[in-house]
Design a protein around this motif. Structure first.
Motif, PDB file in Angstrom:
ATOM      1  N   ARG A 120       0.762  -1.337  -0.018  1.00  0.00           N
ATOM      2  CA  ARG A 120       0.021  -0.118   0.041  1.00  0.00           C
ATOM      3  C   ARG A 120       0.776   1.310  -0.228  1.00  0.00           C
ATOM      4  NH1 ARG A 120      -3.990   0.369   4.460  1.00  0.00           N
ATOM      5  NH2 ARG A 120      -5.112   2.024   2.882  1.00  0.00           N
ATOM      6  N   ASP A 121       2.176   1.152  -0.122  1.00  0.00           N
ATOM      7  CA  ASP A 121       3.065   2.278  -0.096  1.00  0.00           C
ATOM      8  C   ASP A 121       3.332   2.621  -1.601  1.00  0.00           C
ATOM      9  OD1 ASP A 121       3.029   2.093   2.363  1.00  0.00           O
ATOM     10  OD2 ASP A 121       5.078   1.039   2.617  1.00  0.00           O
ATOM     11  N   SER A 122       3.199   3.915  -2.098  1.00  0.00           N
ATOM     12  CA  SER A 122       3.395   4.169  -3.379  1.00  0.00           C
ATOM     13  C   SER A 122       4.406   5.580  -3.607  1.00  0.00           C
ATOM     14  CB  SER A 122       2.262   4.414  -4.022  1.00  0.00           C
ATOM     15  OG  SER A 122       2.419   4.572  -5.491  1.00  0.00           O
ATOM     16  N   THR A 123       5.063   5.566  -4.400  1.00  0.00           N
ATOM     17  CA  THR A 123       5.925   6.869  -4.620  1.00  0.00           C
ATOM     18  C   THR A 123       5.888   7.311  -6.173  1.00  0.00           C
ATOM     19  OG1 THR A 123       7.397   6.441  -2.654  1.00  0.00           O
ATOM     20  CG2 THR A 123       8.389   8.144  -4.169  1.00  0.00           C
ATOM     21  N   ILE A 124       5.800   8.531  -6.485  1.00  0.00           N
ATOM     22  CA  ILE A 124       5.979   9.019  -7.646  1.00  0.00           C
ATOM     23  C   ILE A 124       7.124   9.899  -7.651  1.00  0.00           C
ATOM     24  CG2 ILE A 124       4.712  10.286  -9.738  1.00  0.00           C
ATOM     25  CD1 ILE A 124       2.202   9.740  -8.184  1.00  0.00           C
ATOM     26  N   TYR A 125       7.962   9.761  -8.871  1.00  0.00           N
ATOM     27  CA  TYR A 125       8.986  10.312  -9.320  1.00  0.00           C
ATOM     28  C   TYR A 125       9.131  11.187 -10.561  1.00  0.00           C
ATOM     29  CZ  TYR A 125      11.040   7.365  -5.616  1.00  0.00           C
ATOM     30  OH  TYR A 125      11.349   6.334  -4.455  1.00  0.00           O
ATOM     31  N   ASN A 126       9.471  12.354 -10.564  1.00  0.00           N
ATOM     32  CA  ASN A 126       9.744  12.888 -12.139  1.00  0.00           C
ATOM     33  C   ASN A 126      11.310  12.054 -12.771  1.00  0.00           C
ATOM     34  OD1 ASN A 126      12.139  14.135 -11.109  1.00  0.00           O
ATOM     35  ND2 ASN A 126      11.243  16.205 -11.004  1.00  0.00           N
ATOM     36  N   GLU A 127      11.539  12.724 -13.943  1.00  0.00           N
ATOM     37  CA  GLU A 127      12.591  11.903 -14.656  1.00  0.00           C
ATOM     38  C   GLU A 127      13.818  12.193 -14.055  1.00  0.00           C
ATOM     39  OE1 GLU A 127      12.410  16.000 -16.511  1.00  0.00           O
ATOM     40  OE2 GLU A 127      11.466  14.797 -15.057  1.00  0.00           O
ATOM     41  N   ASN A 128      13.936  13.089 -12.965  1.00  0.00           N
ATOM     42  CA  ASN A 128      15.335  13.059 -12.262  1.00  0.00           C
ATOM     43  C   ASN A 128      15.278  12.483 -10.846  1.00  0.00           C
ATOM     44  OD1 ASN A 128      16.411  15.134 -14.499  1.00  0.00           O
ATOM     45  ND2 ASN A 128      15.169  16.836 -13.516  1.00  0.00           N
ATOM     46  N   SER A 129      14.552  11.797 -10.750  1.00  0.00           N
ATOM     47  CA  SER A 129      14.271  11.020  -9.612  1.00  0.00           C
ATOM     48  C   SER A 129      14.086  11.797  -8.171  1.00  0.00           C
ATOM     49  CB  SER A 129      15.508  10.026  -9.171  1.00  0.00           C
ATOM     50  OG  SER A 129      15.834   9.341 -10.350  1.00  0.00           O
ATOM     51  N   GLU A 130      13.459  13.002  -8.409  1.00  0.00           N
ATOM     52  CA  GLU A 130      12.753  13.859  -7.397  1.00  0.00           C
ATOM     53  C   GLU A 130      11.380  13.625  -7.219  1.00  0.00           C
ATOM     54  OE1 GLU A 130      15.229  18.005  -8.911  1.00  0.00           O
ATOM     55  OE2 GLU A 130      13.233  17.502  -9.752  1.00  0.00           O
ATOM     56  N   ILE A 131      11.239  13.309  -5.807  1.00  0.00           N
ATOM     57  CA  ILE A 131       9.946  12.709  -5.313  1.00  0.00           C
ATOM     58  C   ILE A 131       8.693  13.732  -5.622  1.00  0.00           C
ATOM     59  CG2 ILE A 131       8.645  12.006  -3.297  1.00  0.00           C
ATOM     60  CD1 ILE A 131      10.894  10.669  -2.084  1.00  0.00           C
ATOM     61  N   LEU A 132       7.668  13.358  -6.146  1.00  0.00           N
ATOM     62  CA  LEU A 132       6.542  14.310  -6.540  1.00  0.00           C
ATOM     63  C   LEU A 132       5.352  13.956  -5.635  1.00  0.00           C
ATOM     64  CD1 LEU A 132       6.290  14.220 -10.381  1.00  0.00           C
ATOM     65  CD2 LEU A 132       7.493  15.932  -8.665  1.00  0.00           C
ATOM     66  N   SER A 133       5.283  12.669  -5.003  1.00  0.00           N
ATOM     67  CA  SER A 133       4.163  12.285  -4.235  1.00  0.00           C
ATOM     68  C   SER A 133       4.588  10.934  -3.583  1.00  0.00           C
ATOM     69  CB  SER A 133       2.876  11.848  -5.010  1.00  0.00           C
ATOM     70  OG  SER A 133       1.832  11.677  -4.378  1.00  0.00           O
ATOM     71  N   LYS A 134       4.100  10.814  -2.176  1.00  0.00           N
ATOM     72  CA  LYS A 134       4.549   9.834  -1.502  1.00  0.00           C
ATOM     73  C   LYS A 134       3.213   9.285  -0.695  1.00  0.00           C
ATOM     74  CE  LYS A 134       8.033   7.730   1.476  1.00  0.00           C
ATOM     75  NZ  LYS A 134       8.660   6.852   0.694  1.00  0.00           N
ATOM     76  N   GLU A 135       2.809   7.897  -0.748  1.00  0.00           N
ATOM     77  CA  GLU A 135       1.743   7.458   0.188  1.00  0.00           C
ATOM     78  C   GLU A 135       2.521   6.240   0.893  1.00  0.00           C
ATOM     79  OE1 GLU A 135      -1.481   6.062  -1.854  1.00  0.00           O
ATOM     80  OE2 GLU A 135      -2.113   8.284  -2.720  1.00  0.00           O
ATOM     81  N   GLU A 136       1.936   6.042   2.368  1.00  0.00           N
ATOM     82  CA  GLU A 136       2.533   5.032   2.889  1.00  0.00           C
ATOM     83  C   GLU A 136       1.401   4.576   3.806  1.00  0.00           C
ATOM     84  OE1 GLU A 136       5.479   6.427   5.992  1.00  0.00           O
ATOM     85  OE2 GLU A 136       6.895   6.601   4.274  1.00  0.00           O
ATOM     86  N   ASN A 137       0.864   3.170   3.473  1.00  0.00           N
ATOM     87  CA  ASN A 137      -0.333   2.604   3.991  1.00  0.00           C
ATOM     88  C   ASN A 137      -1.640   3.232   3.571  1.00  0.00           C
ATOM     89  OD1 ASN A 137       0.798   0.399   5.602  1.00  0.00           O
ATOM     90  ND2 ASN A 137       1.234   2.108   7.208  1.00  0.00           N
TER      91      ASN A 137
END
Length: 252
Positions: A120-137
């Motif tokens: 249930r954890d999800s992370t979205i990155y841009n093309e430079n590996s910078e985090i745009l969004s993060k979910e935990e549980n």
């Protein structure tokens, strides 16, 4: 008389042993059976004789599958029904899945992770590996972002002095951007669409329906629940199951 029934090869009604050649879903195929069950390497060929699919069996169980483009590049691999990798024709990894870890990764066109999902954890990155969004549980993690109202029901989401996304409160659509400003992803509840930098759709999901596309817009992969299909660059649907078998002959 040879016949393949429910995955078992028979010779005159008895379980057969030997190397067989037959036409499977329209393609020439060769493989070995022991006491009626597939065992070892099975090869399926394109009309020009190049390798189309390699299946590795052990005691009747498929343990590994490799699918190839007509020009020889790997299109997809699957191992033990748990580990999947999907490739574009240029060798770029498009998606990988590890059932043991419940881990799925979708990749940018530059090869870096776009979305990493573990349970249930999800992370979205841009093309430079910078985090745009993060979910935990399943819950959004605060990433020290600034939300700026710009009028007409629109808001900008700012991180490190850069606009990484925009929210339209009128439609509920959240739009993420590449670091260079092009639209990367649009989210609307369970519906979301990811774009290549050229503006064509790369990945989209609506409920339990998911689709990946080649960079020119042609369909690469589609899944609907437990059903899935793979397409080559020519738009032909690749059938991996042993569905239609004709012209069986024993060659060894």
């Amino acid at each position: 008389k040879y016949e393949l029934k429910d995955g078992t090869m028979y010779a005159n009604g008895k379980e057969a042993t030997g190397t067989f050649e037959f036409i499977l879903n329209g393609y020439k195929t060769k493989g070995k059976y022991i006491n009626g069950l597939p065992d070892g390497l099975f090869e399926r060929y394109y009309p020009d004789g190049s390798i189309f699919i390699k299946d590795e069996f052990k005691d009747g169980t498929l343990i590994k599958e490799e699918i190839f483009y007509k020009s020889g590049e790997t299109l997809a691999t699957a191992t033990d029904g748990k580990y999947l990798k999907l490739f574009d024709k240029d060798g770029r990894l498009v998606e990988s899945y590890d059932a043991d870890k419940d881990k799925n990764i979708i990749y940018h066109e530059n090869g870096k992770p776009l979305i990493i999902t573990i349970g249930r954890d999800s992370t979205i990155y841009n093309e430079n590996s910078e985090i745009l969004s993060k979910e935990e549980n399943g819950e959004e993690v605060n990433l020290d972002m600034i939300i700026k109202n710009v009028g007409n029901g629109l808001s900008e989401i700012i991180m490190d002095d850069k606009v990484i996304a925009k929210m339209d409160d009128n439609t509920g659509i959240l739009t993420y951007f590449y670091s260079t400003g092009e639209i990367l992803m649009k989210l609307d509840n369970s519906i979301y669409k990811t774009l290549f930098k050229n503006g064509n759709t790369f990945f989209e999901r609506d409920g339990n329906i998911s689709r990946f596309y080649y960079k020119d817009g042609k369909l690469l992969y589609e899944s609907k629940g437990k059903e899935w299909s793979i397409y080559n660059r020519e738009g032909e649907k690749i059938i991996t199951a042993f569905e239609e078998i004709t012209d069986i002959k024993k060659i060894d």
